[in-house]
Enzyme design. Structure first.
Site, PDB file in Angstrom:
ATOM      1  N   ASP A   1      -6.389 -18.335  -5.507  1.00 57.21           N
ATOM      2  CA  ASP A   1      -6.812 -16.991  -5.088  1.00 57.21           C
ATOM      3  C   ASP A   1      -8.308 -16.787  -4.816  1.00 57.21           C
ATOM      4  O   ASP A   1      -9.153 -17.243  -5.600  1.00 57.21           O
ATOM      5  CB  ASP A   1      -6.489 -15.958  -6.176  1.00 57.21           C
ATOM      6  CG  ASP A   1      -5.170 -16.190  -6.842  1.00 57.21           C
ATOM      7  OD1 ASP A   1      -4.342 -16.927  -6.302  1.00 57.21           O
ATOM      8  OD2 ASP A   1      -4.961 -15.624  -7.927  1.00 57.21           O
TER       9      ASP A   1
ATOM     10  N   TRP B   1       2.530 -20.260  -3.573  1.00 57.47           N
ATOM     11  CA  TRP B   1       3.025 -21.078  -4.695  1.00 57.47           C
ATOM     12  C   TRP B   1       4.303 -21.825  -4.350  1.00 57.47           C
ATOM     13  O   TRP B   1       4.513 -22.947  -4.790  1.00 57.47           O
ATOM     14  CB  TRP B   1       3.266 -20.191  -5.921  1.00 57.47           C
ATOM     15  CG  TRP B   1       1.984 -19.669  -6.466  1.00 57.47           C
ATOM     16  CD1 TRP B   1       1.538 -18.382  -6.441  1.00 57.47           C
ATOM     17  CD2 TRP B   1       0.936 -20.431  -7.087  1.00 57.47           C
ATOM     18  NE1 TRP B   1       0.293 -18.292  -6.998  1.00 57.47           N
ATOM     19  CE2 TRP B   1      -0.101 -19.528  -7.405  1.00 57.47           C
ATOM     20  CE3 TRP B   1       0.775 -21.779  -7.384  1.00 57.47           C
ATOM     21  CZ2 TRP B   1      -1.278 -19.941  -8.020  1.00 57.47           C
ATOM     22  CZ3 TRP B   1      -0.407 -22.191  -7.993  1.00 57.47           C
ATOM     23  CH2 TRP B   1      -1.409 -21.274  -8.307  1.00 57.47           C
TER      24      TRP B   1
ATOM     25  N   TRP C   1      -8.910 -28.356  -6.718  1.00 54.98           N
ATOM     26  CA  TRP C   1      -7.905 -27.349  -6.348  1.00 54.98           C
ATOM     27  C   TRP C   1      -8.509 -25.963  -6.207  1.00 54.98           C
ATOM     28  O   TRP C   1      -9.378 -25.579  -7.001  1.00 54.98           O
ATOM     29  CB  TRP C   1      -6.843 -27.311  -7.461  1.00 54.98           C
ATOM     30  CG  TRP C   1      -5.957 -26.112  -7.441  1.00 54.98           C
ATOM     31  CD1 TRP C   1      -6.218 -24.895  -7.990  1.00 54.98           C
ATOM     32  CD2 TRP C   1      -4.659 -26.002  -6.838  1.00 54.98           C
ATOM     33  NE1 TRP C   1      -5.164 -24.045  -7.768  1.00 54.98           N
ATOM     34  CE2 TRP C   1      -4.194 -24.692  -7.074  1.00 54.98           C
ATOM     35  CE3 TRP C   1      -3.833 -26.893  -6.130  1.00 54.98           C
ATOM     36  CZ2 TRP C   1      -2.953 -24.243  -6.622  1.00 54.98           C
ATOM     37  CZ3 TRP C   1      -2.591 -26.440  -5.688  1.00 54.98           C
ATOM     38  CH2 TRP C   1      -2.158 -25.133  -5.938  1.00 54.98           C
TER      39      TRP C   1
ATOM     40  N   ARG D   1      -3.083  -8.759 -15.471  1.00 53.19           N
ATOM     41  CA  ARG D   1      -4.117  -9.630 -14.873  1.00 53.19           C
ATOM     42  C   ARG D   1      -4.619  -9.144 -13.512  1.00 53.19           C
ATOM     43  O   ARG D   1      -4.037  -8.284 -12.887  1.00 53.19           O
ATOM     44  CB  ARG D   1      -3.586 -11.059 -14.736  1.00 53.19           C
ATOM     45  CG  ARG D   1      -2.322 -11.219 -13.910  1.00 53.19           C
ATOM     46  CD  ARG D   1      -1.877 -12.692 -13.926  1.00 53.19           C
ATOM     47  NE  ARG D   1      -0.596 -12.881 -13.275  1.00 53.19           N
ATOM     48  CZ  ARG D   1       0.578 -12.813 -13.892  1.00 53.19           C
ATOM     49  NH1 ARG D   1       0.649 -12.549 -15.189  1.00 53.19           N
ATOM     50  NH2 ARG D   1       1.702 -13.005 -13.216  1.00 53.19           N
ATOM     51  N   ASP D   2      -5.688  -9.797 -13.083  1.00 60.94           N
ATOM     52  CA  ASP D   2      -6.250  -9.705 -11.737  1.00 60.94           C
ATOM     53  C   ASP D   2      -6.939  -8.363 -11.456  1.00 60.94           C
ATOM     54  O   ASP D   2      -6.600  -7.664 -10.497  1.00 60.94           O
ATOM     55  CB  ASP D   2      -5.160  -9.982 -10.666  1.00 60.94           C
ATOM     56  CG  ASP D   2      -4.369 -11.241 -10.963  1.00 60.94           C
ATOM     57  OD1 ASP D   2      -4.924 -12.122 -11.646  1.00 60.94           O
ATOM     58  OD2 ASP D   2      -3.201 -11.345 -10.539  1.00 60.94           O
TER      59      ASP D   2
ATOM     60  N   GLN E   1     -10.266 -19.199  -7.605  1.00 63.29           N
ATOM     61  CA  GLN E   1      -9.551 -19.887  -8.680  1.00 63.29           C
ATOM     62  C   GLN E   1      -9.680 -21.381  -8.416  1.00 63.29           C
ATOM     63  O   GLN E   1      -9.335 -21.864  -7.323  1.00 63.29           O
ATOM     64  CB  GLN E   1      -8.086 -19.446  -8.697  1.00 63.29           C
ATOM     65  CG  GLN E   1      -7.899 -18.018  -9.185  1.00 63.29           C
ATOM     66  CD  GLN E   1      -8.133 -17.900 -10.682  1.00 63.29           C
ATOM     67  OE1 GLN E   1      -7.263 -18.197 -11.486  1.00 63.29           O
ATOM     68  NE2 GLN E   1      -9.327 -17.454 -11.072  1.00 63.29           N
TER      69      GLN E   1
ATOM     70  N   SER F   1      -7.862 -14.604 -12.072  1.00 64.62           N
ATOM     71  CA  SER F   1      -8.459 -13.867 -10.951  1.00 64.62           C
ATOM     72  C   SER F   1      -9.153 -12.576 -11.348  1.00 64.62           C
ATOM     73  O   SER F   1      -8.810 -11.949 -12.353  1.00 64.62           O
ATOM     74  CB  SER F   1      -7.380 -13.553  -9.915  1.00 64.62           C
ATOM     75  OG  SER F   1      -7.085 -14.727  -9.221  1.00 64.62           O
TER      76      SER F   1
HETATM   77  N1  DQQ Z   1      -3.252 -16.813  -9.744  1.00 62.92           N
HETATM   78  C1  DQQ Z   1      -4.122 -16.603 -10.874  1.00 62.92           C
HETATM   79  C2  DQQ Z   1      -3.634 -15.355 -11.535  1.00 62.92           C
HETATM   80  C3  DQQ Z   1      -2.903 -14.667 -10.444  1.00 62.92           C
HETATM   81  C4  DQQ Z   1      -2.255 -15.795  -9.709  1.00 62.92           C
HETATM   82  C5  DQQ Z   1      -4.074 -17.821 -11.727  1.00 62.92           C
HETATM   83  C6  DQQ Z   1      -1.868 -15.432  -8.319  1.00 62.92           C
HETATM   84  O1  DQQ Z   1      -4.718 -14.583 -12.005  1.00 62.92           O
HETATM   85  O2  DQQ Z   1      -2.010 -13.711 -10.924  1.00 62.92           O
HETATM   86  O3  DQQ Z   1      -4.633 -18.920 -11.063  1.00 62.92           O
HETATM   87  O4  DQQ Z   1      -1.891 -16.515  -7.448  1.00 62.92           O
END
Ligand code: DQQ
Length: 494
Positions: A39, A306, A36, A167-168, A55, A99
């Site tokens: 991001d 998603w 899989w 995050r991110d 990811q 991410s």
């Molecule tokens: N996907 C990641 C996160 C992010 C999200 C987790 C966005 O870090 O916020 O796989 O698709």
């Protein structure tokens, strides 16, 4: 020292990728090595090559404990896999390396910043994910996690912000050699905000200010931010969760948002002037950008979403691909996107027709293929009696087709992959308002096996969708309700 978890992932991916045939993948879109992908992460130019991390859950074609996959490319179209870069193997990231981004350090090493995730038992017995920011340093192949991780945690949040939605990180280096980063966060109002952090050396970070606040305007939590200057304007990209629709601009669920405005460097103040979706199709999320060595701002997104990726087949060994690299620029105050110019070098086998009259279904000799670059210009045969509808059908055989259709009287362009093999009740169509003059419209379609990216009016808008039908469904046809004139040129992309 490579951990056992990372070693296992590396051994697994090397063995598993052998079962995926090259022709079962997209050709010039980066797809997951195995399992899989979501991001794009750590999109960077390092040691003479573009690096893309992603990811990654190698063990299954569904999302799971997040690793970072890794690939490199000279031209952003032909990719070579490298061993997985990060695995969830430390006490501060044991439930996932989410991410993040990459910069080059003055000593030539590459610095990664990512979100470490740890599940924490709550009073009600359930679990919530605590998110912190962590670092890893490497040479473009192997990365060592920093001994003082995490470098940002709940102590570094402005009051009221959630430690479960933090995050991110997207870092960049400033001209004076210091570093900045933007991070997605959830304030007390339950929506989203983007936080700005600064660092002298890339290792010690401090909170600067709230760069942008959602105030419940565009969905809830804002994920995967990116912030940069482009053509004299400041641009903030983010991917909001839980959106409500607004006209044809924003749709329900996970979406994309581009805020364009001004930035005062003295006070780090971002003043918004314009908002828009980044992509108006079905499958695009969490884009990240890079400044190429020759000064272009190039964006790549996850070519899924998603809300719509539940339809894929369980038996597939791989799921998830990136969008085309897109050169982005500002025109008329809007974000414009064009396929990266290196794609021209892949063009071959030109098939061209001029001023074709389309009034029913038209099939043209040589118009077929699943790896194609198609440029179309349409206009009404009779300016005073404009046609009702014009469609291009592609990835077509007796059973399947995907289409894009335009209704000039409503100014609506629709992508439709309902007849593209999906067995799930997820969204298969999306509409967007587009600009046109009395039915005159320009489209460029890029097909690569399982996807289409439709660039409208020289990049004013883009609509992206995946379709996982068999490759033999490679027909392309045109049809109209009313009378349309069309110039069309198609190249194979090889
Ligand atoms: N996907 C990641 C996160 C992010 C999200 C987790 C966005 O870090 O916020 O796989 O698709």
């Amino acid at each position: 020292m490579t951990s056992q978890t990372l070693r296992e992932a590396r051994t697994y991916e090397e063995a598993s990728e052998k079962f995926i045939k090259k022709e079962d993948r997209p050709d010039f879109h980066l797809s997951t090595r195995t399992g899989w992908l979501n991001d794009p992460n750590g999109f960077s130019y390092y040691k003479g090559e573009y690096h893309m991390f992603y990811q990654y859950h190698p063990y299954d074609s569904h999302w799971g404990p997040m690793h970072w996959g890794h690939a490199v490319s000279k031209d952003l179209l032909h990719w070579r896999y490298l061993p997985a870069a990060l695995a969830p193997d430390e006490f501060y990231d044991r439930d996932g390396c989410f991410s993040g981004s990459a910069v080059e350090l003055p000593d030539g090493r590459q610095l990664l910043m990512y979100t470490g995730v740890v599940k924490e038992r709550q009073k009600n017995g359930g679990f919530s994910e605590v998110q912190t920011q962590c670092l890893a340093v490497g040479d473009g192949l192997d990365y060592e996690k920093y001994e003082n991780n995490p470098v940002l945690d709940e102590k570094d949040l402005p009051p009221g912000s959630s430690r479960f939605d933090f995050r991110d990180p997207k870092m960049w280096k400033k001209e004076d050699g210091t570093y900045c980063c933007v991070i997605g966060s959830r304030p007390a109002d339950g929506s989203g905000q983007i936080l700005l952090y600064t660092s002298e050396d890339g290792f010690h970070w401090s909170f600067q200010k709230i760069l942008a606040s959602n105030n419940n305007r565009f969905g809830k939590m804002w994920e995967c931010p990116d912030f940069f200057m482009l053509d004299g304007k400041a641009v903030l990209l983010t991917s909001p969760q839980d959106m409500l629709p607004q006209g044809f601009e924003y749709h329900n669920g996970n979406g994309t948002l581009c805020l364009i405005g001004d930035f005062d460097e003295e006070t780090d103040t971002f003043t918004e002037q314009h908002n828009q979706s980044i992509d108006y199709g079905i499958d695009f999320y969490a884009p990240q950008t890079i400044l190429t060595p020759d000064g272009r701002r190039v964006m790549i997104g996850w070519m899924q979403n998603w809300d719509t990726c539940g339809g894929h087949v369980q038996e597939n060994l791989w799921f998830g691909q990136m969008s085309l690299p897109r050169e982005i620029f500002i025109k008329n105050g809007r974000l414009y996107q064009k396929p990266i110019r290196e794609l021209y070098d892949m063009r071959s086998g030109k098939v061209e027709y001029q001023s074709v009259l389309v009034s029913d279904t038209v099939n043209l000799e040589g118009m077929k293929g699943r790896k194609a670059d198609i440029e179309l210009s349409i206009w009404p045969e009779d300016e005073k009696n404009v046609y009702h509808k014009f469609s291009v059908r592609f990835a077509q055989n007796a059973q399947y087709q995907t289409s894009v259709s335009f209704r000039p009287k409503e100014s609506v362009l629709k992508i439709d992959r309902k007849f593209s093999g999906s067995r799930r009740a997820v969204i298969h169509q999306r509409r967007s308002k587009v600009n046109h003059e009395n039915g005159r419209l320009k489209l460029r379609l890029i097909l690569d096996q399982y996807s289409v990216e439709i660039f409208v009016n020289d990049g004013e808008q883009v609509m992206t969708a995946t379709m996982y039908t068999e490759r033999e469904a490679d027909g392309i046809s045109f049809c109209a309700d009313g009378e349309v004139r069309m110039d069309v040129v198609k190249y194979d992309l090889v």
